[in-house]
Write an enzyme that holds these catalytic residues in place. Structure first.
Site, PDB file in Angstrom:
ATOM      1  N   CYS A   1      -0.569   0.467   9.718  1.00  0.00           N
ATOM      2  CA  CYS A   1      -0.776   1.806   9.173  1.00  0.00           C
ATOM      3  C   CYS A   1      -2.212   1.967   8.669  1.00  0.00           C
ATOM      4  O   CYS A   1      -2.920   2.882   9.037  1.00  0.00           O
ATOM      5  CB  CYS A   1       0.183   2.089   8.023  1.00  0.00           C
ATOM      6  N   HIS A   2      -2.625   1.075   7.788  1.00  0.00           N
ATOM      7  CA  HIS A   2      -3.945   1.248   7.175  1.00  0.00           C
ATOM      8  C   HIS A   2      -4.771  -0.031   7.169  1.00  0.00           C
ATOM      9  O   HIS A   2      -5.744  -0.139   6.441  1.00  0.00           O
ATOM     10  CB  HIS A   2      -3.803   1.796   5.752  1.00  0.00           C
ATOM     11  N   GLY A   3      -4.321  -1.014   7.945  1.00  0.00           N
ATOM     12  CA  GLY A   3      -5.150  -2.184   8.146  1.00  0.00           C
ATOM     13  C   GLY A   3      -5.132  -3.230   7.042  1.00  0.00           C
ATOM     14  O   GLY A   3      -6.061  -4.027   6.941  1.00  0.00           O
TER      15      GLY A   3
ATOM     16  N   PRO B   1      -6.701  -1.849   1.943  1.00  0.00           N
ATOM     17  CA  PRO B   1      -6.137  -0.837   1.027  1.00  0.00           C
ATOM     18  C   PRO B   1      -5.035  -1.367   0.099  1.00  0.00           C
ATOM     19  O   PRO B   1      -4.910  -0.895  -1.017  1.00  0.00           O
ATOM     20  CB  PRO B   1      -5.566   0.222   1.975  1.00  0.00           C
TER      21      PRO B   1
ATOM     22  N   HIS C   1       0.835  -1.198   0.000  1.00  0.00           N
ATOM     23  CA  HIS C   1       0.000   0.000   0.000  1.00  0.00           C
ATOM     24  C   HIS C   1       0.874   1.254   0.000  1.00  0.00           C
ATOM     25  O   HIS C   1       1.111   1.844  -1.045  1.00  0.00           O
ATOM     26  CB  HIS C   1      -0.954  -0.031   1.213  1.00  0.00           C
TER      27      HIS C   1
END
Lengths: 198, 449, 246
Positions: free
Chosen positions: A152-154, A168, A126
């Site tokens: 960070c963003h799963g 993501p 990502h």
């Protein structure tokens, strides 16, 4: 500033000189621009890294550094390997069809040369964070089969570095070029002899 | 395109500035070879800033890393060697251009009214450029870098009272060290370049206010046509922009020849002793600054007790006598006597080392006063008499000689040449009022030739 | 004005030549050496000598092995097999085999890094220095050098050159002047061959001091040709525009 009735010879000369000048400026820019590309030192640091994997126990992951990036070497247990088939329906690219994410010789069910040994670059596809290792079952959620989770963003990845759906990250984790020098020693950054020109 | 320009012009005086400084800036039509060096100096500044930006990306201002980081640039960074030579050999070319630019000013009287401020700003630029070059020279942390900085900063030690603490403050240490390197780096890449850019801007604004001088020293603004345009003027663009392009091309050929075939210029632009890392235990056999500092360095070294006793003292006495004969007012005479008294007392009271530093400073300061020292009614050397021509020739030769002997050991014939050169240097400036007053000039034409 | 320019040129021209008088110490004169970076075989022989003999004690710590291989046309396998003694990575910098502390203990001083020696001293100095070792019983190593008196370095290649004695002569001021060498024991190499080897080594060290020199000359020719074309065009353009000015 466009003048009318300009002498044609003058215009021709002006255009020619400007063109040659522009080409010169273009050439002059080359050294400056390329001076910002990786230097010989950076490239020397990017040289292949040799790792002795004999000490890695089943279920254990060892991180090593290659080209300034973390590379994970995971010796998977039979249960871990079994989980790879279970999670398949939830993955974006279960068959590893995105070419540039792994060398040809790692485009298989386990994304590795030897089924139990996974070699993968530990950087989320990502935005470049390094995912956390959640190798045990049920750590993130009750149906978690073990894998990697990016804080960070799963984004979630399975134990072959394959990305889950609806996160993501778009692609599977990258498997670097690597080759076995012997049963216990691998070289990261080099293709096996006679294989893969990637 | 036209619409965009109109849009911008309503908000920013783009067309106005362009016309005022480029397309409708009227320059005399009789510029010769010597008038290339202004635009070339600007070109060199751009080259230095550009190459400097890219060097800063790889250079490390740390005494344990600096030398190796320069070699890293020379070897490991793609094209790093070229960028480094552009900068290091470029520094010497910058000074060649600047010296020729200044010499042009001396020849054609470009410092004389109404261009005094152009000249003074130019001199400030020159001093700032010397500071820039001096600090830049420490950065490679070679043995000559180190010892050169050590020697030059120690000059400040010579100043009475504040000297030693000033030198310590400059170094940030008791010797040239990591602290010195770091602050020189900061000043070299940020402070002085900003100052240089500002000064160049002011130098050009001042020039465009009064208009350019020319090889005839004729004010073209005095003869105008019906439209109010100077009869002998032509728009800078396109006439001088195309002409300066020729100059730039010719200059770049020479510059490229140096960079690709002789970047060291046999030790003149890059010194052999600077290819060894700074060693606090070993001074190089001969410490010398790079060639562009050596005329001033020579003056510094030439100032010994002998020079003061047999050269400077008689010189000052003669100059005082001459002034007393020339000026009428009693008050002025009194001031002259008092100043001379102080100087003579200083000759006996202060060490020669102090005088060396003072004279080196004075040798630069005198340039600032040239507009007022020169009393001649004409500007250009073309219409001056033999006295000024001879003085300028002797000054030029002795300046080059001072530069050369500054690279040689200060002994024997070299030392004597430096001392004679020093006297000639100061005589040129301090006798200028008389030389220019009694020089028989030729009539200056109304229009440029 | 043209005259003044000529005077300027004449004044500065001789000075250029004087800046770099090759001095080889107080007593010796430098011998000329033919440096030719296009002579690849000589550079390769020099590289082998350097790696085998110099790099045991000296480092060349700004240079990378693989750069050397690429520039001199030696394949990476050959570099690895024949030239790599101090490390196992071809991308490494060339450090000395011997640790610095050991060297200081043995020689009393750490052997200097040699990467830039040819730029700091000049090729003639190196060439002369390498051939000017002589027997001196008063020195701790048993060797001395006319170019670098009382140098700590022993004569590493004495088996090749053999040993020689230096003959000094006193001049009228009573100062010792180096006169000539006298062969004491011939070495395994004829003198000509030894000189040739030292020339190879010097040649290599010139390359080592500035690897960019190999490309610098070539690129420079093209740059100047291009600029010359641009100069002619700019000149024609200027002439064209200046037709307006009378």
């Amino acid at each position: 500033m466009g003048k009318k009735n300009v002498d044609p010879q003058r215009r021709m000369l002006l255009q020619l000189t400007t063109a040659v000048g522009a080409v010169g400026a273009g050439f002059a820019a080359v050294p400056f621009v390329s001076s910002m590309t990786p230097s010989a030192r950076a490239r020397a640091a990017g040289a292949p890294v040799e790792v002795d994997i004999s000490g890695i126990r089943p279920g254990e992951l060892r991180p090593v550094e290659w080209r300034g990036k973390p590379v994970w070497i995971l010796r998977r247990t039979p249960e871990m390997l079994a989980s790879l088939a279970t999670v398949q329906p939830h993955l974006v690219d279960p068959k590893s069809q995105v070419k540039e994410q792994q060398p040809d010789y790692a485009q298989n069910e386990t994304r590795s040369i030897k089924p139990e040994v996974l070699v993968v670059v530990g950087i989320c596809t990502h935005l470049g964070c390094s995912p956390k290792r959640e190798l045990e079952k049920g750590t993130i959620s009750s149906d978690w089969e073990g894998g990697f989770f990016c804080p960070c963003h799963g984004s979630k990845f399975d134990l072959a570095g394959r990305v889950y759906k609806d996160v993501p990250a778009p692609k599977n984790l990258e498997v670097p070029k690597h080759t076995y020098l012997s049963d216990s020693r691998i070289l990261i950054g080099v293709d096996p002899k006679g294989k893969g020109a990637a | 395109m036209q619409k965009l320009l109109a849009w911008v012009d309503q908000r920013f005086p783009l067309t106005k500035v362009w016309e005022e400084h480029v397309s409708k800036y009227y320059a005399p039509k009789n510029f010769n070879f010597w008038y290339y060096f202004g635009s070339l100096a600007l070109l060199m500044l751009v080259i230095q800033i550009l190459s400097g930006i890219f060097l800063t990306m790889h250079y490390k201002p740390d005494t344990s890393l600096a030398f190796a980081s320069v070699e890293y640039i020379m070897r490991d960074v793609p094209w790093g060697w070229l960028i480094r030579y552009l900068h290091s050999t470029g520094a010497s070319f910058f000074f060649i251009v600047i010296y020729l630019h200044m010499f042009r000013g001396l020849m054609y009287g470009s410092y004389k009214g109404p261009r005094e401020l152009v000249w003074i700003l130019g001199m400030v630029l020159f001093v700032a450029l010397m500071a820039e070059a001096f600090m830049g020279y420490l950065l490679p942390w070679g043995n000559m870098s180190y010892w050169g900085a050590q020697v030059i900063i120690s000059l400040f030690d010579a100043l009475p009272f504040i000297g030693p603490s000033l030198a310590e403050w400059l170094r940030g240490d008791f010797v040239v060290s990591d602290a010195t390197l770091n602050r020189f780096f900061s000043l070299h890449v940020i402070a002085v370049p900003l100052l240089l850019a500002l000064l160049v801007f002011l130098h050009i604004v001042a020039l465009h206010k009064v208009g350019s001088n020319n090889p005839d020293g004729v004010e073209i603004k005095k003869k105008k046509n019906a439209d109010g345009l100077p009869l002998d003027g032509i728009p800078f663009h396109p006439y001088y922009s195309v002409k300066d392009t020729v100059g730039v091309a010719g200059f770049l050929i020479l510059f490229a020849a140096a960079i690709f075939f002789a970047p060291e210029m046999w030790g003149w632009f890059l010194e052999h002793d600077n290819f060894t890392v700074a060693n606090i235990l070993q001074t190089p056999p001969e410490i010398k600054p790079l060639w562009y500092f050596t005329p001033f360095y020579s003056i510094l070294r030439a100032t010994t007790d002998d020079l003061i006793k047999y050269g400077l003292l008689p010189f000052v006495l003669a100059l005082t006598a001459l002034t007393l004969v020339s000026v009428r007012e009693l008050k002025t005479k009194g001031i002259v006597v008092i100043i001379a008294g102080f100087v003579v007392a200083g000759f006996f009271g202060l060490e020669a080392k102090v005088w060396g530093v003072a004279l080196m400073g004075l040798s630069l300061i005198l340039f600032f006063f040239l507009p007022w020292l020169d009393r001649s009614p004409v500007k250009s050397i073309r219409y001056r008499g033999w006295k000024y021509k001879t003085a300028l020739t002797i000054f030029t030769i002795s300046f080059v000689m001072l530069g050369y002997v500054g690279t040689q050991p200060a002994e024997g014939i070299y030392k004597m040449c430096a001392q004679i050169g020093t006297l000639v240097y100061f005589a040129f400036f301090l006798l200028m009022p008389w030389i220019s007053t009694y020089d028989k000039t030729k009539p200056v034409p109304e229009r440029v030739t | 004005m043209k005259k003044l320019l000529v005077v300027f040129a004449l004044l500065t021209a001789p000075a250029l030549g004087w800046a770099n008088e090759g001095a080889c110490g107080q007593v010796a004169k430098c011998d000329p050496v033919k440096v030719d970076l296009n002579d690849k075989p000589s550079l390769q022989r020099g590289a082998r000598l350097f790696m085998n003999y110099c790099l045991s004690c000296h480092s060349a710590s700004y240079m990378r092995y693989n750069r050397l291989g690429q520039d001199l046309g030696i394949s990476e396998e050959l570099v690895e097999k024949n030239l790599l003694f101090a490390t196992d990575k071809v991308g490494d910098l060339m450090s000395a085999v011997m640790p610095k502390a050991d060297a200081r203990a043995w020689f009393g001083t750490a052997p200097p890094d040699l990467t830039l020696e040819a730029r700091a001293r000049g090729p003639e100095w190196i060439y002369t220095y390498l051939r000017s070792f002589y027997r001196d019983d008063k020195s701790p190593s048993g060797w001395n050098n006319t170019v670098f008196p009382n140098v700590a370095m022993p004569h590493v290649l004495y088996e090749w050159q053999g040993s020689q004695r230096a003959v000094f002569k006193k001049n009228d001021k009573g100062m010792a002047h180096f006169e000539k060498f006298e062969v004491e024991k011939p070495g395994t190499m004829p003198p000509k061959e030894f000189d040739q080897s030292m020339r190879d080594l010097t040649n290599f060290m010139v390359y080592l001091a500035e690897p960019a020199k190999l490309e610098r000359y070539k690129i420079g020719v093209y740059v100047i040709i291009f600029l010359a074309v641009f100069f002619v065009l700019a000149y024609l353009l200027k002439k064209e525009y200046w037709k307006d000015i009378h």
